[in-house]
Design a protein around this motif. Structure first.
Motif, PDB file in Angstrom:
ATOM      1  N   THR A 166       0.720  -1.247  -0.113  1.00 46.23           N
ATOM      2  CA  THR A 166       0.152  -0.064   0.149  1.00 46.23           C
ATOM      3  C   THR A 166       0.737   1.199   0.076  1.00 46.23           C
ATOM      4  OG1 THR A 166      -1.598  -1.278   1.148  1.00 46.23           O
ATOM      5  CG2 THR A 166      -1.912   1.399   1.312  1.00 46.23           C
ATOM      6  N   LEU A 167       2.043   1.288   0.634  1.00 47.56           N
ATOM      7  CA  LEU A 167       3.027   2.550   0.714  1.00 47.56           C
ATOM      8  C   LEU A 167       4.193   1.896  -0.122  1.00 47.56           C
ATOM      9  CD1 LEU A 167       2.890   3.846   4.367  1.00 47.56           C
ATOM     10  CD2 LEU A 167       2.122   4.950   2.191  1.00 47.56           C
ATOM     11  N   PRO A 168       4.771   2.944  -0.699  1.00 48.63           N
ATOM     12  CA  PRO A 168       6.165   2.419  -1.320  1.00 48.63           C
ATOM     13  C   PRO A 168       7.115   2.111  -0.303  1.00 48.63           C
ATOM     14  CG  PRO A 168       5.229   4.669  -1.935  1.00 48.63           C
ATOM     15  CD  PRO A 168       4.330   4.455  -0.997  1.00 48.63           C
ATOM     16  N   ALA A 169       8.032   1.288  -0.744  1.00 48.94           N
ATOM     17  CA  ALA A 169       9.074   0.633   0.236  1.00 48.94           C
ATOM     18  C   ALA A 169       9.800   1.582   0.647  1.00 48.94           C
ATOM     19  CB  ALA A 169       9.669  -0.334  -0.448  1.00 48.94           C
ATOM     20  N   LEU A 170      10.530   2.646   0.165  1.00 52.36           N
ATOM     21  CA  LEU A 170      11.502   3.383   0.704  1.00 52.36           C
ATOM     22  C   LEU A 170      10.980   4.187   1.982  1.00 52.36           C
ATOM     23  CD1 LEU A 170      14.671   3.626   0.469  1.00 52.36           C
ATOM     24  CD2 LEU A 170      14.323   5.564  -1.477  1.00 52.36           C
ATOM     25  N   PRO A 171       9.854   5.084   1.568  1.00 53.90           N
ATOM     26  CA  PRO A 171       9.301   5.906   2.697  1.00 53.90           C
ATOM     27  C   PRO A 171       8.857   5.159   3.677  1.00 53.90           C
ATOM     28  CG  PRO A 171       8.308   6.450   0.775  1.00 53.90           C
ATOM     29  CD  PRO A 171       8.947   5.132   0.299  1.00 53.90           C
ATOM     30  N   ALA A 172       8.410   3.836   3.546  1.00 53.24           N
ATOM     31  CA  ALA A 172       7.840   3.056   4.658  1.00 53.24           C
ATOM     32  C   ALA A 172       8.990   2.497   5.546  1.00 53.24           C
ATOM     33  CB  ALA A 172       6.741   1.902   4.200  1.00 53.24           C
ATOM     34  N   LEU A 173      10.103   2.259   4.934  1.00 46.92           N
ATOM     35  CA  LEU A 173      11.155   1.602   5.538  1.00 46.92           C
ATOM     36  C   LEU A 173      11.739   2.941   6.332  1.00 46.92           C
ATOM     37  CD1 LEU A 173      12.756  -0.796   2.752  1.00 46.92           C
ATOM     38  CD2 LEU A 173      11.820  -1.387   5.200  1.00 46.92           C
ATOM     39  N   ALA A 174      11.892   4.165   5.807  1.00 47.16           N
ATOM     40  CA  ALA A 174      12.339   5.183   6.454  1.00 47.16           C
ATOM     41  C   ALA A 174      11.602   5.734   7.842  1.00 47.16           C
ATOM     42  CB  ALA A 174      12.554   6.314   5.521  1.00 47.16           C
ATOM     43  N   PHE A 175      10.465   5.288   7.806  1.00 45.91           N
ATOM     44  CA  PHE A 175       9.559   5.621   8.997  1.00 45.91           C
ATOM     45  C   PHE A 175       9.741   4.444   9.865  1.00 45.91           C
ATOM     46  CE2 PHE A 175       6.011   5.298  11.446  1.00 45.91           C
ATOM     47  CZ  PHE A 175       5.378   6.344  11.751  1.00 45.91           C
ATOM     48  N   LEU A 176       9.892   3.272   9.672  1.00 44.21           N
ATOM     49  CA  LEU A 176      10.134   2.349  10.464  1.00 44.21           C
ATOM     50  C   LEU A 176      11.405   2.441  11.232  1.00 44.21           C
ATOM     51  CD1 LEU A 176       8.511  -0.779   8.379  1.00 44.21           C
ATOM     52  CD2 LEU A 176       7.648   0.441  10.424  1.00 44.21           C
ATOM     53  N   ALA A 177      12.451   2.971  10.514  1.00 43.78           N
ATOM     54  CA  ALA A 177      13.828   2.958  10.948  1.00 43.78           C
ATOM     55  C   ALA A 177      13.969   3.942  12.091  1.00 43.78           C
ATOM     56  CB  ALA A 177      14.989   3.657   9.857  1.00 43.78           C
ATOM     57  N   THR A 178      12.862   4.680  12.367  1.00 37.75           N
ATOM     58  CA  THR A 178      12.890   5.679  13.579  1.00 37.75           C
ATOM     59  C   THR A 178      12.238   4.847  14.735  1.00 37.75           C
ATOM     60  OG1 THR A 178      10.547   6.594  13.108  1.00 37.75           O
ATOM     61  CG2 THR A 178      12.467   7.886  12.095  1.00 37.75           C
TER      62      THR A 178
END
Length: 324
Positions: free
Chosen positions: A219-231
């Motif tokens: 549902t969400l693009p991988a890069l922004p979602a992974l960046a969010f999860l990295a926090t």
């Protein structure tokens, strides 16, 4: 800068052309409104700040009025000047939707502590602050660049909105004793420390879990979602300290409020960098000025953040009186 940058980058990610004039106009409006809120809060929160015996660098006011360094009227006067500047900027915005968003931001920000609404005195301040700063803030920046946001952009905004709501809950938890004694009914006062900490932990868990689900389902693009999860390590650290009652201990309370606050710009920076990278590596690139401006913004934030890490918190009044 991070709030506006997130909204502009989202617009660039969607393919909208970059408008330098409205980027600068949004910054002027945002800075005016944000400073207005601080000066307004200093004036209308003066009794609560005076009753706060454990302020931190991020809570309890600046202590300028509490320490008598300036008369209270100076703070209120500054707030009115900034309100006028922000309202003038809002009046020049190009369409009705953007003007309505700007007016809503100003009204919610002013009445955060000002009468008659005094939102933060009726357990509504947390959601009002989240709506103004990380809700309407990036959406207004996006609107002035490219119109209506996509579902993905609305999702990014919803995620940081929830995090800001939880962050403000922690800020008010740090001020709970002074707020209780002056009749300031924040969400922390309403729920009590245990209830507020449970809300923070549950909210962070649900937000990051939902992001992981959106990533796995595509549902969400991988890069922004992974960046969010990295926090995620930041709220994990803050949550652990909250359960250890670190806010009740002078010295550790400043670290908790600092990292709870830094969670927001770090998350905005992570999402901004991910969206920009995703667009730069795609078939179509963003307008040339924006990657340069965005990079400068991220570098400026990194420099400020590094300096903040190296700056010791100010001594509390109780600590100062014990100094030989």
């Amino acid at each position: 800068m991070m709030v506006v940058g997130l909204g502009v980058t989202a617009a660039q990610h969607e393919g909208h052309p970059f408008n330098l004039g409205w980027y600068l106009g949004t910054l002027l409006f945002g800075w005016s409104a944000h400073l207005m809120t601080h000066y307004c809060n200093e004036y209308f929160d003066l009794d609560a700040d005076r009753a706060n015996r454990t302020p931190t660098s991020w809570t309890g006011g600046s202590r300028i009025l509490v320490d008598g360094l300036l008369p209270p009227g100076v703070s209120l006067g500054a707030a009115f000047v900034l309100l006028f500047l922000a309202a003038t900027t809002a009046a020049t915005m190009p369409d009705t939707a953007s003007r309505l968003m700007a007016i809503t931001i100003l009204a919610a920000a002013w009445f955060y502590t000002a009468p008659p609404a005094r939102l933060n005195y009726h357990a509504l301040g947390e959601i009002a602050c989240a709506a103004v700063l990380y809700g309407l803030g990036p959406l207004l920046a996006h609107r002035l660049q490219g119109g209506d946001p996509t579902a993905a952009t609305l999702t990014y905004v919803a995620l940081v909105f929830v995090l800001q709501f939880l962050r403000m809950s922690v800020m008010n938890l740090a001020d709970i004793e002074g707020d209780r004694s002056t009749g300031k009914h924040t969400l922390a006062v309403a729920l009590g420390p245990r209830g507020l900490i449970r809300l923070y932990l549950a909210g962070q868990t649900l937000t990051y879990t939902a992001t992981a689900v959106l990533l796995l389902t595509g549902t969400l693009p991988a890069l922004p979602a992974l960046a969010f999860l990295a926090t995620l390590p930041i709220p994990v650290w803050v949550g652990r300290r909250l359960t250890q009652q670190a806010l009740a201990r002078p010295g550790t309370n400043n670290a908790v409020t600092f990292w709870a606050s830094m969670h927001m710009p770090i998350t905005a920076a992570a999402l901004t960098l991910a969206l920009l990278t995703d667009r730069l590596t795609g078939d179509t690139h963003p307008d040339t000025p924006w990657p340069i401006i965005c990079a400068a913004t991220l570098i400026a934030f990194a420099a400020w953040f590094t300096r903040a890490l190296r700056t010791p918190p100010p001594a509390l009044p109780e600590q100062e009186t014990q100094t030989p």
